[in-house]
Write a protein that holds these residues in place. Structure first.
Motif, PDB file in Angstrom:
ATOM      1  N   SER A 147      -9.873   4.015   3.348  1.00  0.00           N
ATOM      2  CA  SER A 147      -9.287   2.936   3.230  1.00  0.00           C
ATOM      3  C   SER A 147      -9.785   1.975   2.225  1.00  0.00           C
ATOM      4  O   SER A 147     -10.860   2.412   1.561  1.00  0.00           O
ATOM      5  N   LYS A 148      -9.134   1.074   1.883  1.00  0.00           N
ATOM      6  CA  LYS A 148      -9.367   0.303   0.533  1.00  0.00           C
ATOM      7  C   LYS A 148     -10.751  -0.603   0.566  1.00  0.00           C
ATOM      8  O   LYS A 148     -11.132  -1.236   1.777  1.00  0.00           O
ATOM      9  N   HIS A 180      -5.479  -7.627  -2.470  1.00  0.00           N
ATOM     10  CA  HIS A 180      -5.264  -6.974  -3.866  1.00  0.00           C
ATOM     11  C   HIS A 180      -4.019  -5.884  -3.749  1.00  0.00           C
ATOM     12  O   HIS A 180      -4.271  -4.753  -3.162  1.00  0.00           O
ATOM     13  N   MET A 181      -3.097  -6.005  -4.279  1.00  0.00           N
ATOM     14  CA  MET A 181      -2.035  -4.882  -4.420  1.00  0.00           C
ATOM     15  C   MET A 181      -2.273  -4.011  -5.305  1.00  0.00           C
ATOM     16  O   MET A 181      -2.593  -4.272  -6.574  1.00  0.00           O
ATOM     17  N   SER A 182      -2.116  -2.619  -5.029  1.00  0.00           N
ATOM     18  CA  SER A 182      -2.285  -1.818  -6.011  1.00  0.00           C
ATOM     19  C   SER A 182      -0.976  -1.663  -7.143  1.00  0.00           C
ATOM     20  O   SER A 182      -0.180  -1.930  -6.767  1.00  0.00           O
ATOM     21  N   THR A 218       3.964 -10.116   2.837  1.00  0.00           N
ATOM     22  CA  THR A 218       2.741  -9.662   2.118  1.00  0.00           C
ATOM     23  C   THR A 218       1.370 -10.316   2.494  1.00  0.00           C
ATOM     24  O   THR A 218       0.564 -10.658   1.623  1.00  0.00           O
ATOM     25  N   CYS A 219       1.443 -11.148   3.658  1.00  0.00           N
ATOM     26  CA  CYS A 219       0.208 -11.961   3.992  1.00  0.00           C
ATOM     27  C   CYS A 219      -1.156 -11.412   4.323  1.00  0.00           C
ATOM     28  O   CYS A 219      -2.022 -11.747   4.537  1.00  0.00           O
ATOM     29  N   GLN A 220      -0.868  -9.958   4.441  1.00  0.00           N
ATOM     30  CA  GLN A 220      -1.945  -9.006   4.946  1.00  0.00           C
ATOM     31  C   GLN A 220      -2.555  -9.425   6.150  1.00  0.00           C
ATOM     32  O   GLN A 220      -3.619  -8.853   6.698  1.00  0.00           O
ATOM     33  N   SER A 230      -3.144   0.167   7.146  1.00  0.00           N
ATOM     34  CA  SER A 230      -2.411  -0.698   6.500  1.00  0.00           C
ATOM     35  C   SER A 230      -1.090  -0.203   6.492  1.00  0.00           C
ATOM     36  O   SER A 230      -0.222   0.277   5.698  1.00  0.00           O
ATOM     37  N   PRO A 231      -0.287  -1.080   7.415  1.00  0.00           N
ATOM     38  CA  PRO A 231       1.090  -0.846   7.183  1.00  0.00           C
ATOM     39  C   PRO A 231       1.689  -1.603   5.796  1.00  0.00           C
ATOM     40  O   PRO A 231       2.822  -1.045   5.350  1.00  0.00           O
ATOM     41  N   LEU A 232       1.153  -2.468   5.438  1.00  0.00           N
ATOM     42  CA  LEU A 232       1.399  -3.153   4.207  1.00  0.00           C
ATOM     43  C   LEU A 232       1.683  -2.372   3.165  1.00  0.00           C
ATOM     44  O   LEU A 232       2.715  -2.516   2.219  1.00  0.00           O
TER      45      LEU A 232
END
Length: 431
Positions: free
Chosen positions: A254-255, A261-263, A368-370, A381-383
Motif C-alpha cells: 500500500s501507499k 497524492h495521486m500517482s 477523488t475525495c479519498q 484503494s478502489p480510487l
C-alpha cells in the motif's frame, strides 16, 4: 482409551502405532488430494495477479510496521470497537485453534490419538481449555454477525439496498459464518466425547452424550472437524475470505504517502518533454494511457481486489453513493476480482474491465475525495483503480462530457480552465 479397533488410532499411553491401517491411508489420501486442489487454486490466483504490471517498493521497514499494525493488529477495525472486538475473536480463534488442527493432522497421519498429550501432561489440558474459550468467542461472534446480516438493519450489508451484494456475495458471507459455527461445534463434541479427559467448556456437553457410544461420537466429530477444515480451506480460495491470506501483501504494497497524492504518469511527462524539445526517452507508438483491463493495472490493484472483504465501509462513506450516484467503491473491487476470475476460466475473453464490468457513469461519479481509502480497515484503494480506468476513458477513448472537453481545451490553450487569454489573468478573479 483404545481407538485401535474403531478409529485406527492407539491408546494415548502408546504414542506411536506399530502398523499402518486403512483409516490412515484414507486420511493421507484425502490430505494429499485437498492439498493439491488448494495449491492448484492458489497457483491459478497467483498467475492471474501477475497478469498485472509489477510495482516497485521502497522503505520495507515502514511497510512491515504497517503489516503488523493493520493486518495482524487490525488497528483500524477498532474504529468501531464492538465490531473490532468480535472480529478479533474470530481472527485469533482462526489462527490459534489451527494449532490444535496440527495435532489432528499428525494423529491422522500417524494413527495416534492426541499425540501431544503425553508430552505436555497437565499443560495439555490448559491449552485445550484456552482453545475452547477461543472457540466460544468465535461461535458467539459468528452468531452476532449472522444476526446483523439477517436483520437487514445495516444498510451497507443489506442486499436489498446494495445491488452488488445480491446472489453469491450474501450467500458466501452467511455460508462462511455457518461453516465456522459447525466447525466449532464439532470441536466441542470431539472434546466432550473423550472419556479420559475433561475440558473447560465441552465437559458440560459430556452428560448429554450416550456413554456407550463415546468412541463412535469422538471419531465422527474428529472426521467432521478435519474434513470440514480442509473443505473450508479450499472454499475460502473462491470466497471473499481470501483476505485471510492476501491482506498481508496488500497492506505491504500500500501507499506510504498521503492518500490525497495521486500517482503521476511518467510516460505522459516523457511525451510532453519530447514535444517541448526537452530530453526524454524515444516516443512509444504503442503507449497506452490509463487502464482498460487487468493487464493495465498493477499487482497492488489485483491484490486489493482479492483482499476486499466486501464490508462496504468504503461505499458507506462515499459521498457520490450517498447522493444516489451509480458509484460504489466496493463494486469496483468486486468487479475487478470478477474480471480476474473470468480470465482464469477464459484467458482469451474479449471482455474488458472498463465497459463490461465498470461503466463510464460510475467513473464520472467519483470525486477523488479519498473517503473510500480512509474507511477501508486495511487501506485498500478502489480510487487507484477508478483513476486508472478514468484516465483510459478520457485519454484513450476521448469519452468525456462536453464541459470537461472545453475545460481541457482551455487548459491546453490558456493554461487555465477558463476561456480567457493568458494575458488577461486578472479577469479570472472576476469569474
Amino acid at each position: 482409551m483404545d481407538f485401535g479397533n474403531a478409529a485406527g488410532v492407539v491408546d494415548p499411553g502408546s504414542v506411536y502405532p506399530t502398523h499402518i491401517n486403512m483409516n490412515q491411508i484414507v486420511f493421507i489420501a484425502i490430505l494429499l488430494v485437498m492439498g493439491y486442489l488448494i495449491a492448484r487454486r492458489f497457483g491459478q490466483i497467483a498467475k492471474t495477479i501477475h497478469l498485472a504490471k509489477p510495482v516497485q517498493v521502497t522503505n520495507s521497514n515502514e511497510r512491515w510496521r504497517r503489516v503488523v499494525l493493520l493486518a495482524f493488529g487490525q488497528k483500524k477495525m477498532f474504529e468501531k470497537p464492538l465490531v473490532g472486538i468480535m472480529h478479533v475473536f474470530i481472527y485469533l480463534g482462526f489462527v490459534l485453534i489451527n494449532i490444535e488442527i496440527l495435532e489432528i493432522v499428525v494423529d491422522g497421519v500417524l494413527g495416534t490419538h492426541r499425540i501431544f498429550a503425553p508430552f505436555l501432561g497437565d499443560f495439555y489440558t490448559v491449552i485445550i481449555d484456552f482453545f475452547e474459550l477461543l472457540a466460544a468467542g468465535v461461535f458467539l461472534a459468528c452468531v452476532v454477525f449472522a444476526t446483523r446480516r439477517l436483520s437487514h438493519q445495516i444498510k451497507r450489508l443489506d442486499p436489498t439496498k446494495q445491488a452488488e451484494l445480491k446472489g453469491f456475495p450474501v450467500l458466501d458471507a452467511m455460508l462462511i459464518l455457518v461453516i465456522e459455527m459447525i466447525l466449532m461445534t464439532a470441536l466441542y463434541v470431539m472434546n466432550a466425547a473423550d472419556p479420559d479427559r475433561s475440558f473447560l467448556i465441552s465437559k458440560y456437553l459430556k452428560p448429554l452424550l450416550p456413554a456407550g457410544s463415546l468412541h463412535i461420537i469422538e471419531i465422527g466429530a474428529w472426521w467432521i472437524h478435519i474434513i470440514g477444515i480442509l473443505l473450508f480451506a479450499l472454499y475460502v480460495t473462491y470466497s471473499k475470505h481470501l483476505h485471510i491470506f492476501f491482506a498481508f501483501p496488500a497492506v505491504y504494497y500500500s501507499k506510504l504517502d498521503s492518500s490525497a497524492h495521486m500517482s503521476d504518469m511518467p510516460h505522459v511527462t516523457n511525451e510532453v518533454n519530447i514535444m517541448l524539445g526537452k530530453p526524454g526517452e524515444p516516443s512509444n507508438p504503442d503507449l497506452k494511457f490509463g487502464a482498460q483491463d487487468i493487464k493495465d493495472l498493477t499487482i497492488k490493484n489485483a491484490l486489493d481486489a482479492y483482499s476486499c472483504t466486501e464490508c462496504g465501509r468504503c461505499t458507506e462513506q462515499c459521498p457520490a453513493n450517498q447522493t444516489g450516484k451509480a458509484l460504489s467503491p466496493r463494486k469496483i473491487m468486486m468487479d475487478t476480482r470478477d474480471r480476474m476470475e473470468e480470465l482464469q476460466k477464459d484467458p482469451n475473453s474479449s471482455n474488458t474491465l472498463l465497459g463490461n464490468y465498470v461503466s463510464a457513469e460510475e467513473l464520472r461519479a467519483c470525486t477523488t475525495c479519498q473517503a473510500c481509502e480512509e474507511a477501508c480497515p486495511i487501506q485498500l484503494s478502489p480510487l487507484e483503480i477508478i483513476l486508472a480506468l478514468r484516465r483510459y476513458q478520457i485519454m484513450e477513448q476521448s469519452d468525456a462530457p462536453g464541459a470537461w472537453n472545453a475545460m481541457f481545451a482551455n487548459i491546453e490553450t490558456n493554461q487555465a480552465p477558463w476561456k480567457f487569454d493568458p494575458s488577461d489573468r486578472l479577469n479570472w478573479t472576476k469569474s
